[in-house]
Design a protein around this motif. Structure first.
Motif, PDB file in Angstrom:
ATOM      1  N   LEU A  24       0.612  -1.483   0.153  1.00  0.00           N
ATOM      2  CA  LEU A  24      -0.076   0.223   0.266  1.00  0.00           C
ATOM      3  C   LEU A  24       0.872   1.243   0.307  1.00  0.00           C
ATOM      4  CD1 LEU A  24      -2.785  -0.674   2.478  1.00  0.00           C
ATOM      5  CD2 LEU A  24      -3.416  -0.483  -0.182  1.00  0.00           C
ATOM      6  N   HIS A  25       2.107   1.032   0.495  1.00  0.00           N
ATOM      7  CA  HIS A  25       3.013   2.408  -0.017  1.00  0.00           C
ATOM      8  C   HIS A  25       4.735   1.918  -0.440  1.00  0.00           C
ATOM      9  CE1 HIS A  25       3.367   6.385   2.934  1.00  0.00           C
ATOM     10  NE2 HIS A  25       3.890   6.408   2.322  1.00  0.00           N
ATOM     11  N   GLU A  26       4.385   2.553  -1.512  1.00  0.00           N
ATOM     12  CA  GLU A  26       5.745   2.060  -2.664  1.00  0.00           C
ATOM     13  C   GLU A  26       5.969   4.105  -3.335  1.00  0.00           C
ATOM     14  OE1 GLU A  26       7.552   0.271  -1.294  1.00  0.00           O
ATOM     15  OE2 GLU A  26       6.418  -1.163  -0.460  1.00  0.00           O
ATOM     16  N   HIS A  27       6.993   3.296  -3.902  1.00  0.00           N
ATOM     17  CA  HIS A  27       7.546   4.659  -4.730  1.00  0.00           C
ATOM     18  C   HIS A  27       8.063   4.136  -6.264  1.00  0.00           C
ATOM     19  CE1 HIS A  27       6.315   7.892  -1.863  1.00  0.00           C
ATOM     20  NE2 HIS A  27       6.514   7.237  -1.232  1.00  0.00           N
ATOM     21  N   LEU A  28       7.354   4.648  -7.217  1.00  0.00           N
ATOM     22  CA  LEU A  28       8.627   4.424  -8.792  1.00  0.00           C
ATOM     23  C   LEU A  28       9.355   5.281  -9.157  1.00  0.00           C
ATOM     24  CD1 LEU A  28       5.324   2.850 -11.217  1.00  0.00           C
ATOM     25  CD2 LEU A  28       7.170   1.867  -9.383  1.00  0.00           C
ATOM     26  N   ILE A 147      -5.681   9.471  -1.529  1.00  0.00           N
ATOM     27  CA  ILE A 147      -5.296  10.724  -1.743  1.00  0.00           C
ATOM     28  C   ILE A 147      -4.172  10.432  -0.373  1.00  0.00           C
ATOM     29  CG2 ILE A 147      -5.501  13.162  -1.095  1.00  0.00           C
ATOM     30  CD1 ILE A 147      -8.294  12.848  -1.666  1.00  0.00           C
ATOM     31  N   LYS A 148      -2.705  11.938  -0.345  1.00  0.00           N
ATOM     32  CA  LYS A 148      -1.738  11.934   0.385  1.00  0.00           C
ATOM     33  C   LYS A 148      -1.455  12.683   0.688  1.00  0.00           C
ATOM     34  CE  LYS A 148       2.491  10.569   1.142  1.00  0.00           C
ATOM     35  NZ  LYS A 148       3.887  10.222   0.327  1.00  0.00           N
ATOM     36  N   VAL A 149      -1.375  12.728   2.246  1.00  0.00           N
ATOM     37  CA  VAL A 149      -0.984  13.811   3.299  1.00  0.00           C
ATOM     38  C   VAL A 149       0.040  13.927   3.639  1.00  0.00           C
ATOM     39  CG1 VAL A 149      -3.538  14.699   3.040  1.00  0.00           C
ATOM     40  CG2 VAL A 149      -2.784  13.451   5.220  1.00  0.00           C
ATOM     41  N   GLY A 209       0.908   6.756   8.345  1.00  0.00           N
ATOM     42  CA  GLY A 209       2.154   6.292   7.398  1.00  0.00           C
ATOM     43  C   GLY A 209       3.046   6.115   8.443  1.00  0.00           C
ATOM     44  N   HIS A 210       4.325   5.329   8.025  1.00  0.00           N
ATOM     45  CA  HIS A 210       5.068   5.580   8.762  1.00  0.00           C
ATOM     46  C   HIS A 210       5.111   4.835  10.511  1.00  0.00           C
ATOM     47  CE1 HIS A 210       6.042   6.719   5.357  1.00  0.00           C
ATOM     48  NE2 HIS A 210       6.206   7.838   5.446  1.00  0.00           N
ATOM     49  N   VAL A 211       4.137   4.861  11.186  1.00  0.00           N
ATOM     50  CA  VAL A 211       4.124   4.380  12.525  1.00  0.00           C
ATOM     51  C   VAL A 211       4.685   2.948  12.900  1.00  0.00           C
ATOM     52  CG1 VAL A 211       1.881   5.656  12.990  1.00  0.00           C
ATOM     53  CG2 VAL A 211       1.808   3.464  12.495  1.00  0.00           C
ATOM     54  N   HIS A 266       7.168  -1.166   1.249  1.00  0.00           N
ATOM     55  CA  HIS A 266       8.547  -0.636   2.288  1.00  0.00           C
ATOM     56  C   HIS A 266       8.787   0.460   2.289  1.00  0.00           C
ATOM     57  CE1 HIS A 266       8.559  -4.278   0.075  1.00  0.00           C
ATOM     58  NE2 HIS A 266       9.103  -4.742   0.794  1.00  0.00           N
ATOM     59  N   ASP A 267       7.733   1.212   1.410  1.00  0.00           N
ATOM     60  CA  ASP A 267       8.070   2.921   1.095  1.00  0.00           C
ATOM     61  C   ASP A 267       9.354   3.121   0.323  1.00  0.00           C
ATOM     62  OD1 ASP A 267       7.572   5.602   0.803  1.00  0.00           O
ATOM     63  OD2 ASP A 267       8.497   5.928   2.592  1.00  0.00           O
ATOM     64  N   ALA A 268       8.710   1.850  -0.541  1.00  0.00           N
ATOM     65  CA  ALA A 268      10.634   2.040  -1.369  1.00  0.00           C
ATOM     66  C   ALA A 268      10.854   2.803  -2.678  1.00  0.00           C
ATOM     67  CB  ALA A 268      11.225   0.656  -1.569  1.00  0.00           C
TER      68      ALA A 268
HETATM   69 ZN   LIG Z   1       5.813   7.200   1.135  1.00  0.00          ZN
END
Ligand SMILES: [Zn+2]
Length: 331
Positions: A24-28, A147-149, A209-211, A266-268
């Motif tokens: 649910l939380h990645e980046h290209l 949506i990201k905040v 996120g990131h908790v 991963h937030d990779a």
């Molecule tokens: Zn991220």
């Protein structure tokens, strides 16, 4: 506002039940367009980056993943045409996000344009978010499914609040989940839930996120008690916390009976201008899209986690997050 019923992706709408295992939380591609134009990165080659992304997504598919959410929004260099190139060649669905990554504040354009600003008028953030949700992103026709905040260690500033308000307003057009970037050291997720709740975003439509990096189990219990989802979303990101600590915190949260609130990621990134590939190879060699399946899930199994629990975190909860309240009770 009508419930989603289906989830928007780069390859069309998909039924929540068909999402499958989801990160649910990645980046290209995390870029800095103005920096990149003025001072091109010696490590950036667009065709090679697309090929690398396709290769890594093929590897993810081999490991069983079927969907990822690319939370790269404007402010992080979102480039939907580039992601669309990857999506058309990769066997994993990609969900796009709208929002604004107002790290350090909003660009001066937004400070000068909007309600009560020098150039007084409607908030361009709302126009942007609604367009992304209803017409498509950057002319691609691909609609945002999230949506990201963001807020940081100093709390929700006026600029951050404006993004939160625009996000809440834009959700009138589509009941998509809100993903936050929350500072893991300052219990910032609670303030985020307070503000979003007052703006009409139910806490159970929010992934904080990131908790998983915080190690503060009472804080995580409080977030979950309010109905929010808990992002254990930085596995492999060694400069933020150790995987040992994340796994310890995860087991404490599971022991507290919060399995159905936890999501894993991963937030990779395939390429980030901020922490370029050469730096990642040297400093965070485990911070990549395959780390969860190659190292963390096997470790969780060794330490006693069953397949049902893993499935809950990778399939059932992401389905409820992306699919909305209609899918809250139908397991
Ligand atoms: Zn991220």
């Amino acid at each position: 506002m009508t419930p989603l019923g289906s989830v928007a992706t780069y390859s069309g709408r998909v039924a929540p039940d068909d999402l499958g295992p989801t990160l649910l939380h990645e980046h290209l591609f995390v870029r800095q367009p103005e920096v990149d134009r003025a001072l091109p990165s010696p490590e950036w080659d667009e065709d090679a980056a697309v090929a690398e992304a396709v290769e890594q997504l093929n590897g993810l598919r081999d490991r069983g993943v079927r969907t990822i959410v690319d939370l790269t929004v404007p402010g992080l260099g979102r480039d939907a045409r580039l992601v669309a190139r990857v999506a058309s060649a990769a066997p994993v669905r990609i969900v796009a996000a709208t929002g604004w990554y107002a790290h350090g504040g909003l660009p001066s354009f937004f400070r000068l344009n909007g309600p009560g600003c020098t150039v007084d008028g409607p908030d361009p953030l709302i126009e942007l978010f609604v367009r992304d949700l209803t017409e498509g992103i950057e002319g691609t026709g691909v609609r945002a499914g999230a949506i990201k905040v963001l807020s940081e260690a100093d709390g929700i500033t006026a600029d951050h609040r404006r993004v939160f308000e625009a996000a809440a307003e834009a959700r009138g057009a589509a009941d998509v989940p809100v993903f936050t970037h929350a500072d893991p050291t300052t219990r910032g997720g609670l303030e985020q839930l307070d503000v979003l709740g007052r703006l009409g975003v139910p806490n159970d439509r929010v992934v904080v996120g990131h908790v998983g990096d915080s190690g503060d189990v009472p804080y995580l219990r409080e977030l979950a008690a309010r109905g929010a989802f808990l992002g254990f979303d930085r596995f492999g990101m060694a400069h933020s916390a150790s995987d040992d600590a994340r796994v310890r915190t995860l087991f404490a949260v599971l022991d507290a009976g919060l399995l159905d609130r936890v999501v894993l990621s991963h937030d990779a990134a395939i390429h980030s201008r901020m922490t370029p590939p050469s730096w990642r190879r040297a400093h965070t060699p485990d911070w990549h899209l395959h780390h969860l399946h190659d190292a963390i899930l096997p470790r969780l199994r060794r330490e006693g986690l069953g397949e049902d629990e893993i499935r809950a975190m990778l399939v059932d909860t992401p389905r409820r997050v992306l699919g909305g309240p209609a899918h809250e009770g139908d397991r």
